[in-house]
Enzyme design. Structure first.
Site, PDB file in Angstrom:
ATOM      1  N   SER A   1      -5.190  -5.733   9.440  1.00 22.97           N
ATOM      2  CA  SER A   1      -5.436  -6.153   8.080  1.00 22.97           C
ATOM      3  C   SER A   1      -4.477  -5.523   7.067  1.00 22.97           C
ATOM      4  O   SER A   1      -4.497  -5.891   5.894  1.00 22.97           O
ATOM      5  CB  SER A   1      -6.884  -5.815   7.684  1.00 22.97           C
ATOM      6  OG  SER A   1      -7.119  -4.423   7.742  1.00 22.97           O
TER       7      SER A   1
ATOM      8  N   SER B   1      -5.411  -2.199  12.647  1.00 26.33           N
ATOM      9  CA  SER B   1      -4.974  -2.726  11.350  1.00 26.33           C
ATOM     10  C   SER B   1      -3.789  -2.008  10.734  1.00 26.33           C
ATOM     11  O   SER B   1      -3.170  -2.531   9.810  1.00 26.33           O
ATOM     12  CB  SER B   1      -6.144  -2.716  10.358  1.00 26.33           C
ATOM     13  OG  SER B   1      -7.070  -3.711  10.689  1.00 26.33           O
TER      14      SER B   1
ATOM     15  N   LYS C   1      -2.740  -0.488   0.010  1.00 27.77           N
ATOM     16  CA  LYS C   1      -3.508  -1.630   0.525  1.00 27.77           C
ATOM     17  C   LYS C   1      -4.589  -2.034  -0.478  1.00 27.77           C
ATOM     18  O   LYS C   1      -5.247  -1.181  -1.070  1.00 27.77           O
ATOM     19  CB  LYS C   1      -4.125  -1.242   1.867  1.00 27.77           C
ATOM     20  CG  LYS C   1      -4.803  -2.372   2.619  1.00 27.77           C
ATOM     21  CD  LYS C   1      -5.268  -1.881   3.988  1.00 27.77           C
ATOM     22  CE  LYS C   1      -5.922  -2.972   4.802  1.00 27.77           C
ATOM     23  NZ  LYS C   1      -6.325  -2.511   6.153  1.00 27.77           N
TER      24      LYS C   1
END
Length: 483
Positions: free
Chosen positions: A153, A177, A78
């Site tokens: 996210s 997320s 990420k």
């Protein structure tokens, strides 16, 4: 053989058997990204040259007789994790060129385990959305339907996995997320117990990478199978070597049971504050039926369940009070004025969010004390049950909505509009008390979109929901590649 969709476990076995090299796996993964990612936009910061060099190193290490858990396996990370030599922006234009000097602790653990990092995956602005888009890197699309969001996210990581861009990824979870993107993209994710995996270096720029313990937020694994989640969690788990790691090692207890018929599961499909959409309800019932067919003891109600309305309020208070920590004093004073103007009769989640953003320290201490009472209630529930199965959000992936004011956005649940952030209440069921939760695929909606559920387990018994996820995968199937 096509190597982009086998599991990490299968790739490791093929590497050990000499059926393929890491260099070949890496070249094939890069070729797929270069071919397909124009439409998905999951990989926002590629690192292909260093990935190829790492793959060659992995092959040489294996030739010397070395064998590590992820040796030679292509993975993604990420964007919010620091990687030395790559920018970390969290999607914030002001920090588009911020370059950290060292790897996040979890990136270091990936590399020490032998993983080959292909690059970084896209995130929403400041990691603060249920979608994935920002001004720097644009919009990430759901691989199943490009007009829909992959979630947020960790949406870039979920979209990458569903598209065959690497076998594993690492993300983070504060408001679903990890779990929401897994649910929206048809992959697996695990939100570890709060504090189980060190977070240093997963920090907004340009803040220093200190070994702090964030409230609510965790880092965790994403994969295309439940067994791969366990493989990656074993690499990630453990305290920061700068703090508790000086004195402590982690030894997670084994799963409570090995057979499906021995599990005791509480199934929830209704929340008092928001309805469950029909497609998600079908997914919950499909998993519940599989549990029953496998001989598990399944209950739909229990007096031991902590009050979900109060839990959602506490989660909202803890989440949104922390979100204003770096706001200017003038902004905070404006929030306090607006909160003071609310009617005492306004018990909506919108009102709770505003009141939380005006919290003082005493307010937060009171909310934290009530959280401890909820944790005690969960301990009592898990003396009777091994896991709780429930939705992750009320709907499958929704269409992109880039309204700059999230308060004006709405989530459509079977034709009725609800405030956008109300969909977070299911994520908060596990997040507020810090419980582990595994997101598993549960089928597809009538529109062909993936639907997932979460399996919530007892604190620091992460292997229990992970094992249950593995058993369910064997019974109802798991990841399927988008057509």
């Amino acid at each position: 053989m096509e190597w982009n969709f086998p599991t990490a476990e299968e790739l490791a076995a093929a590497l050990r058997a000499g059926e393929v090299t890491s260099a070949e796996l890496t070249d094939e993964a890069i070729a797929r990204i270069e071919r397909d990612d124009k439409a998905i936009n999951a990989i926002c910061v590629p690192d292909f040259d260093r990935a190829r060099a790492a793959a060659r190193d992995a092959d040489q290490a294996r030739a010397r007789g070395e064998d590590r858990p992820l040796l030679g396996i292509p993975v993604t990370v990420k964007e919010s994790y620091n990687i030395a030599g790559l920018p970390t922006s969290w999607g914030m234009p002001l920090h588009r060129n911020y370059m950290p000097a060292e790897d996040a602790v979890q990136v270091s653990r990936l590399k020490a385990a032998g993983a080959v990092v292909l690059g970084k995956t896209n995130v929403p602005l400041g990691l603060q959305d249920v979608q994935t888009f920002n001004e720097i890197h644009g919009t990430t699309n759901n691989p199943w339907n490009h007009g829909r969001t992959p979630g947020g996210s960790s949406g870039g990581s979920a979209a990458a996995l569903a598209s065959g861009f690497g076998a594993l990824s690492i993300g983070s979870d504060l408001a679903g997320s990890l779990r929401t993107p897994a649910h929206f993209c048809g992959v697996y994710a695990h939100k570890p117990t709060l504090g189980l995996a060190a977070t240093r270096g997963m920090v907004p720029p340009p803040a220093p990478a200190l070994p702090a313990d964030p409230d609510l937020a965790v880092v965790g694994p994403m994969a295309r199978t439940a067994r791969d989640l366990t493989l990656l969690l074993d690499v990630m788990a453990g305290p920061d070597p700068l703090t508790l790691g000086v004195a402590h090692d982690v030894t997670l207890p084994p799963a409570r049971h090995e057979r499906l018929c021995d599990f005791r599961v509480l199934v929830l499909d209704e929340h008092p504050l928001i309805p469950t959409g029909s497609a998600v309800r079908v997914g919950v019932n499909r998993v519940a039926d599989a549990l029953v067919d496998g001989g598990a003891r399944v209950e739909r109600h229990s007096p031991l369940l902590p009050d979900l309305t109060e839990a959602a309020l506490l989660y909202t208070q803890l989440l949104f009070s922390s979100s204003v920590a770096r706001f200017p004093v003038e902004t905070y004073e404006q929030l306090r004025t607006r909160a003071a103007g609310l009617s005492a009769d306004d018990l909506s989640l919108d009102a709770a969010r505003l009141r939380a953003m005006a919290f003082n320290h005493l307010d937060w201490i009171e909310a934290n004390n009530r959280r401890e009472l909820h944790r005690h209630d969960w301990r009592q529930l898990f003396a009777e049950f091994d896991a709780v199965m429930c939705p992750i959000t009320p709907t499958p992936a929704f269409p992109h909505d880039h309204n700059p004011d999230p308060r004006q956005r709405r989530i459509d649940i079977d034709g009725v509009a609800y405030p956008y952030f109300d969909q977070l209440v299911w994520a908060g069921v596990a997040t507020m008390p810090g419980l582990p939760a595994t997101a598993v695929p549960a089928g597809r909606s009538p529109e062909g979109l993936p639907v997932g559920v979460q399996l919530i387990g007892p604190m620091f018994e992460d292997r229990t929901p992970l094992r249950l996820a593995e058993l369910l995968e064997q019974r109802i199937g798991g990841f399927q590649a988008p057509k």
